[in-house]
Each structure stands twice: as structure tokens, then as C-alpha cells.
Design a protein around this motif. Structure first.
Motif, PDB file in Angstrom:
ATOM      1  N   GLY A   1       0.819  -1.204   0.000  1.00  0.00           N
ATOM      2  CA  GLY A   1       0.000   0.000   0.000  1.00  0.00           C
ATOM      3  C   GLY A   1       0.855   1.258   0.000  1.00  0.00           C
ATOM      4  O   GLY A   1       0.530   2.243  -0.667  1.00  0.00           O
TER       5      GLY A   1
ATOM      6  N   ARG B   1       2.190   1.747  -3.506  1.00  0.00           N
ATOM      7  CA  ARG B   1       1.116   2.289  -4.350  1.00  0.00           C
ATOM      8  C   ARG B   1       0.873   3.775  -4.025  1.00  0.00           C
ATOM      9  O   ARG B   1       0.710   4.601  -4.921  1.00  0.00           O
ATOM     10  N   HIS B   2       0.863   4.099  -2.745  1.00  0.00           N
ATOM     11  CA  HIS B   2       0.668   5.486  -2.327  1.00  0.00           C
ATOM     12  C   HIS B   2       1.777   6.386  -2.884  1.00  0.00           C
ATOM     13  O   HIS B   2       1.507   7.485  -3.381  1.00  0.00           O
TER      14      HIS B   2
ATOM     15  N   GLU C   1       1.264   7.355  -6.371  1.00  0.00           N
ATOM     16  CA  GLU C   1       0.300   8.450  -6.462  1.00  0.00           C
ATOM     17  C   GLU C   1       0.948   9.792  -6.125  1.00  0.00           C
ATOM     18  O   GLU C   1       0.709  10.801  -6.793  1.00  0.00           O
TER      19      GLU C   1
ATOM     20  N   PHE D   1      -7.385   9.612  -2.914  1.00  0.00           N
ATOM     21  CA  PHE D   1      -5.982   9.308  -2.617  1.00  0.00           C
ATOM     22  C   PHE D   1      -5.829   8.122  -1.664  1.00  0.00           C
ATOM     23  O   PHE D   1      -4.785   7.484  -1.630  1.00  0.00           O
ATOM     24  N   GLN D   2      -6.846   7.819  -0.889  1.00  0.00           N
ATOM     25  CA  GLN D   2      -6.774   6.711   0.075  1.00  0.00           C
ATOM     26  C   GLN D   2      -6.860   5.340  -0.596  1.00  0.00           C
ATOM     27  O   GLN D   2      -6.449   4.339  -0.017  1.00  0.00           O
TER      28      GLN D   2
ATOM     29  N   ALA E   1      -5.155   3.965  -2.828  1.00  0.00           N
ATOM     30  CA  ALA E   1      -3.860   3.315  -3.028  1.00  0.00           C
ATOM     31  C   ALA E   1      -3.434   2.473  -1.828  1.00  0.00           C
ATOM     32  O   ALA E   1      -2.738   1.468  -1.980  1.00  0.00           O
ATOM     33  N   PHE E   2      -3.842   2.881  -0.641  1.00  0.00           N
ATOM     34  CA  PHE E   2      -3.427   2.160   0.556  1.00  0.00           C
ATOM     35  C   PHE E   2      -4.042   0.767   0.664  1.00  0.00           C
ATOM     36  O   PHE E   2      -3.477  -0.104   1.305  1.00  0.00           O
TER      37      PHE E   2
ATOM     38  N   HIS F   1       6.927   7.924   5.601  1.00  0.00           N
ATOM     39  CA  HIS F   1       6.447   6.588   5.245  1.00  0.00           C
ATOM     40  C   HIS F   1       7.538   5.526   5.350  1.00  0.00           C
ATOM     41  O   HIS F   1       7.223   4.350   5.589  1.00  0.00           O
TER      42      HIS F   1
END
Length: 168
Positions: free
Chosen positions: A55, A58-59, A62, A87-88, A90-91, A151
Motif C-alpha cells: 500500500g 502504491r501510495h 500516487e 488518494f486513500q 492506493a493504501f 512513510h
């Protein structure tokens, strides 16, 4: 895990330093995910969170796309994982494909590098179409470094929970 990250320059100019730190943090996420199975990459931190290493990858695809392509380059491209701008999305990596996620992330990093290198200076600005705010390339690079640093801390904790590896 073999650490092949290139250390940021200690005496470079502003742009070289920003570029070096951004690339170092990108490589840190790669290293943190190295050697894990698809299932391990999708493993969530703890309910109800959807946070997982995959996730995060993926984030970050983005984030790279949004800031470099959509804001700095002014491209009219949708988000990678959400047609409606969530946007969430992707998580949530439950059904995510590892190769697709890493390929998208690598593609967005390549676009970001080309956009940054083509810019005549860090003072180049782009506009966020959502609210009309202008951002300099300098700010975008600093923001990406901050985003990766935050992150990568999450990623380190996730990795430790999977197999005990820490300190990437």
C-alpha cells in the motif's frame, strides 16, 4: 539485504542535495520491501488500518504522479489507483498485484526525474488544479523527501512486524 543506496552528497549544491536525498529515500523503500513475498507485502499493520508495504508503494506512486506530473508539469492525468480522485484508494492493497504496483511506482519516479531534470531551476512553479495553489519545484522536492521519510518510518515498523528486520 544488500544496501546499494547512494548516499546524498555532503557538499553538493541545493539541487544536487535535494535530488540525492529524494533518491536515497526512494531506494530506502525499495530496500525495506526487498525479499518479501507478495503476501508479506500485503500484510496489514493492524486492524482497522489498511497500511501495508505494498500500500505504501502504491501510495508513493500516487504522490510522485500528483506532485511532479499533475502539479509541476501540469499534465491532466488521473490518479493511478482511483479514477474519482480518492488518494486513500492506493493504501488498500488487498487485491493488489505486486508487479503492477512496483511498475507503476518506477514509471512515476522516472517521469518525476525527467520533469525535475528538465526544469531550468528549483523556482519553476506549477499549480494544483484542485485549489489553485502554486508550488515551486523546490517545495515539491522537499515535500517528497518529507513524505518518503515519514512513510519509510512506517515501512520500517511494518517490516519489523513481518520478519524482525529493522534499521533499513
Amino acid at each position: 539485504m544488500t544496501d546499494e543506496r547512494i548516499e546524498p552528497p555532503l557538499t553538493g549544491d541545493e539541487r544536487e542535495t535535494l535530488r540525492g536525498y529524494l533518491d536515497w529515500h526512494r531506494a530506502t523503500l525499495v530496500l525495506t520491501c526487498a525479499g518479501l513475498s507478495d503476501e508479506e507485502l500485503r500484510r496489514r499493520s493492524r486492524p482497522p488500518s489498511t497500511l501495508s508495504l505494498l500500500g505504501l508503494v502504491r501510495h508513493m506512486a500516487e504522490v510522485e504522479r500528483s506532485w511532479f506530473r499533475r502539479v509541476i508539469a501540469g499534465e491532466d492525468v488521473p490518479l493511478v489507483w482511483s479514477a474519482d480522485g480518492d488518494f486513500q484508494a492506493a493504501f488498500d492493497a488487498d487485491g493488489a498485484d505486486r508487479a503492477q504496483a512496483f511498475d507503476a511506482w518506477e514509471e512515476e519516479m522516472a517521469h518525476a526525474r525527467r520533469i525535475e531534470q528538465a526544469a531550468p531551476s528549483l523556482d519553476v512553479t506549477g499549480v494544483d488544479r484542485r485549489d489553485g495553489t502554486a508550488y515551486s519545484l523546490r517545495l515539491v522536492m522537499l515535500h517528497l523527501i518529507q513524505e518518503y521519510a515519514r512513510h519509510n518510518g512506517h515501512a520500517d515498523l511494518l517490516r519489523e512486524g513481518i520478519d524482525g528486520v529493522v534499521g533499513v
